[in-house]
Design an enzyme around this catalytic site. Structure first.
Site, PDB file in Angstrom:
ATOM      1  CB  ALA A   1    -134.530 -17.899   5.233  1.00 13.77           C
ATOM      2  CE  LYS A   2    -129.985 -11.464   4.630  1.00 17.84           C
ATOM      3  NZ  LYS A   2    -130.455 -11.504   3.223  1.00 17.84           N
ATOM      4  NE  ARG A   3    -138.603 -18.133   7.553  1.00 15.31           N
ATOM      5  CZ  ARG A   3    -138.612 -18.149   6.231  1.00 15.31           C
ATOM      6  NH1 ARG A   3    -138.661 -17.021   5.567  1.00 15.31           N
ATOM      7  NH2 ARG A   3    -138.575 -19.284   5.563  1.00 15.31           N
TER       8      ARG A   3
END
Ligand code: GLU
Length: 322
Positions: A253-255
């Site tokens: 994901a973005k993280r």
């Protein structure tokens, strides 16, 4: 190809790629899409592309176009026109009406917080954050109109589930217990069909016989099989493959920074490098191999084989591209 003996009707091989344009395609999507593409193309089957864009607020503008570009860049093709799920809402509603008329589904006015309050024990639910619905609205309303008139609330539609589980055999994950976890939503309170319903109706209508996708959807499968059963349709064969995760073992994901295909493309990484890294993670090629999706396909003339695919999630880091 040799002809089957006369009178023997082979089941057609029809699959689909079903990306959601809620963001750009990242490496996790790419791995399951590559596997879905190979599983159908290696058997000479038909492959549809369906854009699952009914999750309104989460759909990003321009995401459909970039999704098509990414697939083409990776070398994954499809047959026929691109199907857009949001163009089929009236068909989904028709099926919802049939299920309501048959008494297999019912209107529900409960809010999320009411459902949470009513759930007395911390159940293990198939959506990690959704408690098992205690059935408060089952049998309570004679129609959606009545429910709305009496409560002033919009209704969701839930499927009435009378079975605890539908066990099934997954082509990769093996025997699955198939817990269903209670009556689940098939149309949301905002009037849009829920993923569980739309995916099944669309797969039935396009004759899909094989579903290969990431195993975060494994818990949804028994729910979907129940819908197939209610609609009198045969379930496809399911193959759920491990997710791609970041170094912290959480879903990519973005993280984890930008792992979108668009970014790699911008930075001059070639599709051969990406496909090679994904194929290496599946156990098909040596580390550092660069190859095209078509090269992998050419290697599968004797049949698609997942025996070297690890059962653990693939841990992604950009080092894999070096
Ligand atoms: N649209 C879903 C996703 O991108 C996949 C649905 C499915 O394969 O059943 O996660």
């Amino acid at each position: 190809m040799t002809q089957p003996p006369e009178g023997l009707k082979l089941r057609p091989l029809i699959g689909r790629l079903a990306p959601s344009p809620t963001g750009v395609l990242h490496l996790g999507n790419a791995r399951s899409l590559l596997l879905a593409w190979l599983s159908i193309r290696s058997g000479g089957g038909q492959l549809w592309l369906r854009i699952e864009d009914i999750d309104g607020p989460r759909v990003r503008s321009g995401a459909i176009e970039s999704c098509l570009e990414d697939l083409q860049w990776l070398g994954l093709d499809w047959d026929g026109d691109v199907q857009i799920q949001s163009e089929r809402l009236s068909r989904h509603q028709q099926v919802l009406d049939d299920l309501l008329d048959a008494g297999l589904a019912y209107p529900c006015v409960c809010t999320r917080s009411e459902v949470e309050e009513a759930a007395s024990a911390p159940h293990e639910s198939s959506d990690a954050d959704a408690p098992v619905y205690p059935g408060s609205c089952r049998g309570r309303w004679s129609s959606e109109q009545q429910a709305t008139a009496e409560t002033g609330r919009n209704c969701a539609i839930r499927l009435a589930v009378n079975e605890d589980a539908i066990p099934f055999e997954d082509r990769f994950a093996g025997r699955c217990e198939g817990q269903i976890h209670g009556d689940f939503v098939i149309r949301k309170r905002d009037g849009t069909p829920a993923y569980q319903l739309a995916v099944v109706v669309d797969d039935i209508d396009s004759g899909v016989t094989e579903v290969l996708r990431a195993d975060d959807l494994l818990p949804s499968t028994p729910r979907q099989m129940l819908i197939y059963r209610h609609l009198g349709a045969e379930s496809p064969r399911f193959t759920h493959v491990p997710l791609v995760v970041g170094p912290d073992r959480r879903r990519l994901a973005k993280r984890h920074g930008d792992t979108s295909l668009a970014r790699y493309r911008r930075e001059g990484v070639t599709p051969e490098t990406i496909i090679g890294a994904l194929a290496h993670s599946i156990g098909w090629v040596e580390e550092g191999t660069r190859c095209r999706a078509q090269d992998l396909l050419d290697g599968f003339l004797d049949g698609f084989d997942l025996s070297s695919l690890p059962h653990e999630p693939m841990i992604w880091s950009d080092d894999r591209l070096r």
